[in-house]
Design an enzyme around this catalytic site. Structure first.
Site, PDB file in Angstrom:
ATOM      1  N   ALA A  67      46.538 106.517  25.960  1.00  0.00           N
ATOM      2  CA  ALA A  67      47.896 107.047  26.072  1.00  0.00           C
ATOM      3  C   ALA A  67      48.054 107.825  27.372  1.00  0.00           C
ATOM      4  O   ALA A  67      47.108 108.444  27.865  1.00  0.00           O
ATOM      5  CB  ALA A  67      48.234 107.951  24.884  1.00  0.00           C
ATOM      6  N   GLU A  99      42.994  96.341  19.632  1.00  0.00           N
ATOM      7  CA  GLU A  99      44.179  95.834  18.948  1.00  0.00           C
ATOM      8  C   GLU A  99      45.398  96.474  19.580  1.00  0.00           C
ATOM      9  O   GLU A  99      45.354  97.653  19.946  1.00  0.00           O
ATOM     10  CB  GLU A  99      44.183  96.181  17.457  1.00  0.00           C
ATOM     11  CG  GLU A  99      43.287  95.307  16.610  1.00  0.00           C
ATOM     12  CD  GLU A  99      41.872  95.821  16.563  1.00  0.00           C
ATOM     13  OE1 GLU A  99      41.662  97.001  16.905  1.00  0.00           O
ATOM     14  OE2 GLU A  99      40.966  95.049  16.202  1.00  0.00           O
ATOM     15  N   ASN A 104      54.346  95.879  21.721  1.00  0.00           N
ATOM     16  CA  ASN A 104      54.044  96.928  22.707  1.00  0.00           C
ATOM     17  C   ASN A 104      53.866  96.291  24.086  1.00  0.00           C
ATOM     18  O   ASN A 104      52.750  96.120  24.591  1.00  0.00           O
ATOM     19  CB  ASN A 104      52.800  97.710  22.283  1.00  0.00           C
ATOM     20  CG  ASN A 104      52.616  98.985  23.082  1.00  0.00           C
ATOM     21  OD1 ASN A 104      53.224  99.158  24.140  1.00  0.00           O
ATOM     22  ND2 ASN A 104      51.773  99.874  22.599  1.00  0.00           N
ATOM     23  N   TYR A 111      46.844  95.499  29.612  1.00  0.00           N
ATOM     24  CA  TYR A 111      45.574  94.831  29.304  1.00  0.00           C
ATOM     25  C   TYR A 111      45.486  93.467  29.999  1.00  0.00           C
ATOM     26  O   TYR A 111      44.435  93.099  30.523  1.00  0.00           O
ATOM     27  CB  TYR A 111      45.397  94.699  27.789  1.00  0.00           C
ATOM     28  CG  TYR A 111      45.463  96.028  27.062  1.00  0.00           C
ATOM     29  CD1 TYR A 111      44.737  97.121  27.518  1.00  0.00           C
ATOM     30  CD2 TYR A 111      46.255  96.202  25.929  1.00  0.00           C
ATOM     31  CE1 TYR A 111      44.805  98.352  26.877  1.00  0.00           C
ATOM     32  CE2 TYR A 111      46.330  97.426  25.285  1.00  0.00           C
ATOM     33  CZ  TYR A 111      45.608  98.494  25.765  1.00  0.00           C
ATOM     34  OH  TYR A 111      45.674  99.713  25.127  1.00  0.00           O
TER      35      TYR A 111
HETATM   36  C1  LIG Z   1      50.725 101.820  27.333  1.00  0.00           C
HETATM   37  C2  LIG Z   1      50.696 103.031  28.276  1.00  0.00           C
HETATM   38  C3  LIG Z   1      49.322 103.700  28.171  1.00  0.00           C
HETATM   39  C4  LIG Z   1      50.898 102.537  29.696  1.00  0.00           C
HETATM   40  O1  LIG Z   1      50.784 103.655  30.561  1.00  0.00           O
HETATM   41  P1  LIG Z   1      51.507 103.744  32.001  1.00  0.00           P
HETATM   42  O2  LIG Z   1      50.669 104.632  32.856  1.00  0.00           O
HETATM   43  O3  LIG Z   1      52.935 104.051  31.864  1.00  0.00           O
HETATM   44  O4  LIG Z   1      51.381 102.232  32.465  1.00  0.00           O
HETATM   45  P2  LIG Z   1      51.427 101.701  33.918  1.00  0.00           P
HETATM   46  O5  LIG Z   1      52.424 102.412  34.754  1.00  0.00           O
HETATM   47  O6  LIG Z   1      50.007 101.662  34.414  1.00  0.00           O
HETATM   48  O7  LIG Z   1      51.937 100.241  33.622  1.00  0.00           O
HETATM   49  C5  LIG Z   1      51.152  99.290  32.934  1.00  0.00           C
HETATM   50  C6  LIG Z   1      51.847  97.952  33.046  1.00  0.00           C
HETATM   51  O8  LIG Z   1      52.915  97.912  32.086  1.00  0.00           O
HETATM   52  C7  LIG Z   1      54.136  97.624  32.745  1.00  0.00           C
HETATM   53  N1  LIG Z   1      55.161  98.415  32.075  1.00  0.00           N
HETATM   54  C8  LIG Z   1      55.244  99.761  32.054  1.00  0.00           C
HETATM   55  N2  LIG Z   1      56.305 100.120  31.284  1.00  0.00           N
HETATM   56  C9  LIG Z   1      56.868  98.967  30.856  1.00  0.00           C
HETATM   57  C10 LIG Z   1      57.974  98.661  30.024  1.00  0.00           C
HETATM   58  N3  LIG Z   1      58.719  99.629  29.463  1.00  0.00           N
HETATM   59  N4  LIG Z   1      58.247  97.363  29.763  1.00  0.00           N
HETATM   60  C11 LIG Z   1      57.498  96.370  30.287  1.00  0.00           C
HETATM   61  N5  LIG Z   1      56.424  96.591  31.093  1.00  0.00           N
HETATM   62  C12 LIG Z   1      56.126  97.869  31.364  1.00  0.00           C
HETATM   63  C13 LIG Z   1      53.931  98.075  34.170  1.00  0.00           C
HETATM   64  O9  LIG Z   1      54.788  97.388  35.055  1.00  0.00           O
HETATM   65  C14 LIG Z   1      52.478  97.727  34.390  1.00  0.00           C
HETATM   66  O10 LIG Z   1      52.303  96.383  34.709  1.00  0.00           O
HETATM   67  P3  LIG Z   1      52.029  95.967  36.232  1.00  0.00           P
HETATM   68  O11 LIG Z   1      50.734  96.621  36.599  1.00  0.00           O
HETATM   69  O12 LIG Z   1      51.981  94.503  36.146  1.00  0.00           O
HETATM   70  O13 LIG Z   1      53.185  96.500  37.027  1.00  0.00           O
HETATM   71  C15 LIG Z   1      51.838 104.039  27.963  1.00  0.00           C
HETATM   72  O14 LIG Z   1      53.050 103.330  27.930  1.00  0.00           O
HETATM   73  C16 LIG Z   1      51.665 104.803  26.670  1.00  0.00           C
HETATM   74  O15 LIG Z   1      50.998 105.847  26.619  1.00  0.00           O
HETATM   75  N6  LIG Z   1      52.278 104.276  25.583  1.00  0.00           N
HETATM   76  C17 LIG Z   1      52.208 104.911  24.279  1.00  0.00           C
HETATM   77  C18 LIG Z   1      50.835 104.748  23.664  1.00  0.00           C
HETATM   78  C19 LIG Z   1      50.442 103.292  23.558  1.00  0.00           C
HETATM   79  O16 LIG Z   1      51.219 102.450  23.164  1.00  0.00           O
HETATM   80  N7  LIG Z   1      49.148 103.012  23.885  1.00  0.00           N
HETATM   81  C20 LIG Z   1      48.587 101.687  23.797  1.00  0.00           C
HETATM   82  C21 LIG Z   1      48.039 101.470  22.441  1.00  0.00           C
HETATM   83  S1  LIG Z   1      47.304  99.848  22.299  1.00  0.00           S
END
Ligand SMILES: CC(C)(COP(=O)(O)OP(=O)(O)OC[C@H]1O[C@@H](n2cnc3c(N)ncnc32)[C@H](O)[C@@H]1OP(=O)(O)O)[C@@H](O)C(=O)NCCC(=O)NCCS
Length: 141
Positions: A67, A99, A104, A111
């Site tokens: 996260a 998973e 999401n 990933y």
């Molecule tokens: C998933 C999470 C960790 C990603 O963190 P983040 O630092 O914002 O992600 P990043 O900025 O590194 O982006 C990751 C990728 O997702 C894409 N992305 C980010 N937000 C997005 C959105 N709302 N819709 C679609 N793609 C999105 C980005 O473009 C990036 O892809 P790219 O490298 O091809 O450009 C964050 O959204 C989070 O904490 N979510 C809540 C907890 C969660 O769901 N964890 C995963 C559990 S499996």
């Protein structure tokens, strides 16, 4: 991740996972009692802005959580967390799996961009009607 990090970690946990079943006690148990668990925080200017955890058993690694604080999302920080895991487990593990909820998109994108492939669906993994994709990467490929 240390016990004293847990307040900051849990604040991110609550905003990241609406129906989180992980309590502070669960995190404490992981840190203190689970010898297979490894948890990491990511800091920026002394502030915890993200965290991740794994279970590392022999040559298998499972990501248990990832996260990033809401205000720090969309800046690529999550890639740092995933790369850290890969570097940390590579001497020991071949396969890293996890998973992720099928809806999401940011997490799946994260990933995919880090070489993870889709390995099947776990029906109702997150509750009734909430399926998960299994994703995995082979660190030796
Ligand atoms: C998933 C999470 C960790 C990603 O963190 P983040 O630092 O914002 O992600 P990043 O900025 O590194 O982006 C990751 C990728 O997702 C894409 N992305 C980010 N937000 C997005 C959105 N709302 N819709 C679609 N793609 C999105 C980005 O473009 C990036 O892809 P790219 O490298 O091809 O450009 C964050 O959204 C989070 O904490 N979510 C809540 C907890 C969660 O769901 N964890 C995963 C559990 S499996």
């Amino acid at each position: 991740m240390k016990i004293e990090d847990l307040n900051a970690v849990y604040a991110i946990e609550i905003e990241a996972f609406k129906n989180s079943t992980w309590t502070m006690e669960a995190y404490t148990r992981e840190l203190v009692m689970n010898k297979f668990a490894h948890y990491f925080v990511m800091e920026l200017d002394g502030e915890i802005i993200g965290y991740t955890g794994i279970w590392l058993v022999v040559d298998q690694c499972q990501i248990t959580t990832v996260a990033v604080a809401k205000k720090m999302r969309g800046k690529g920080y999550s890639h740092v967390l995933i790369q850290h895991i890969k570097d940390y487990v590579k001497p020991q593990a071949d396969i890293v799996s996890l998973e992720v909820r099928v809806d999401n998109t940011p997490a799946m994108r994260l990933y995919e961009r880090n070489g993870f492939k889709y390995g099947g669906v776990r029906k109702n993994y997150y509750g009734e009607g909430l399926d998960a994709h299994v994703m995995w990467v082979n660190l030796n490929e």
